[in-house]
Design a protein around this motif. Sequence first.
Motif, PDB file in Angstrom:
ATOM      1  N   LYS A   1       0.831  -1.196   0.000  1.00  0.00           N
ATOM      2  CA  LYS A   1       0.000   0.000   0.000  1.00  0.00           C
ATOM      3  C   LYS A   1       0.870   1.253   0.000  1.00  0.00           C
ATOM      4  O   LYS A   1       2.009   1.224   0.447  1.00  0.00           O
ATOM      5  N   ASN A   2       0.305   2.348  -0.463  1.00  0.00           N
ATOM      6  CA  ASN A   2       1.022   3.630  -0.537  1.00  0.00           C
ATOM      7  C   ASN A   2       2.413   3.445  -1.145  1.00  0.00           C
ATOM      8  O   ASN A   2       3.415   3.889  -0.578  1.00  0.00           O
ATOM      9  N   PRO A   3       2.489   2.745  -2.303  1.00  0.00           N
ATOM     10  CA  PRO A   3       3.810   2.372  -2.829  1.00  0.00           C
ATOM     11  C   PRO A   3       4.597   3.536  -3.405  1.00  0.00           C
ATOM     12  O   PRO A   3       4.056   4.437  -4.038  1.00  0.00           O
ATOM     13  N   LYS A   4       5.879   3.500  -3.165  1.00  0.00           N
ATOM     14  CA  LYS A   4       6.835   4.396  -3.786  1.00  0.00           C
ATOM     15  C   LYS A   4       7.997   3.534  -4.259  1.00  0.00           C
ATOM     16  O   LYS A   4       8.486   2.695  -3.505  1.00  0.00           O
ATOM     17  N   THR A   5       8.407   3.699  -5.499  1.00  0.00           N
ATOM     18  CA  THR A   5       9.454   2.857  -6.071  1.00  0.00           C
ATOM     19  C   THR A   5      10.654   3.702  -6.479  1.00  0.00           C
ATOM     20  O   THR A   5      10.493   4.758  -7.103  1.00  0.00           O
TER      21      THR A   5
END
Length: 284
Positions: A23-27
Amino acid sequence: MKTKIFLAIMILLSGLTSFAQIKNPKTETVKISGNCDMCKNTIETAGNKKGISKTEWNEQTKFASITYNSEKTTKDAVLKNIALAGYDSELFLAPDAAYNSLPNCCKYDRENKSAETSITPSVNMIDHSGHSEMNKTDAEKENDFQIVFNNYFLLKDALIKSDGVNAADHAKILNASLLAIKMETLKEDEHLAWMKLEKDLKFHAEHIAETTDLGHQRDHFSSLSLNMYTLLKSVKPTESIYYQNCPMFNDGKGANWLSRESAIKNPYYGVQMLSCGKTIETIK
């Protein structure tokens, strides 16, 4: 330069499907030093936390794609775990003890090594900007106990593979993270638990590190796991942890272990009895 950027983008795109559960992904894509498949396994295990972070490292390009829940952790926290497992990145250098404990085939050429950018397995970690970990918000800090548990899981995975050499290496790193615990930074309940368990945890980690004999390692891992279970119950995990039991070990007396996975992968017998056992408690 364009080729490296292209390869990094391809790594990023290839990992999007497996990151969907976060959830709330940042890559972000980061260069991490390493040599081989064993490096890949260690880097990804150190950088993975179920539902919180996922790391995929490419042996050819040396780039890792890191996706994380931006409300639960940070890129820096993931990279520090990887550094404590022995691997330098663009932002953090591994402690010398962790690097020196790597198998010979994993000892990559270290680039731009300087004291200002290296870290030690403690709460006072320094990044390239020179800011202390103590100046960051609680959301940005990685609990020292979480680093201990990460190293325990790496040790368990080595025993599952019946790899006594790798188990000894990971036990050395585990012991280094145990030595780094600072009692003055602990909460009251954590402090009380640590005082009771510290001596035994270090004793069993040291004994596993001193040998490559799997039988001896597994005997100490059984006791280590009992103490880790008690510690985990006191400090409260950030994810679901499964407490599992092998009924056959120690002449039928049985032995337990902790796992991030609900599926049974037995560290006491490896491939001989990989699925032997059951989950006896889920710790949340």
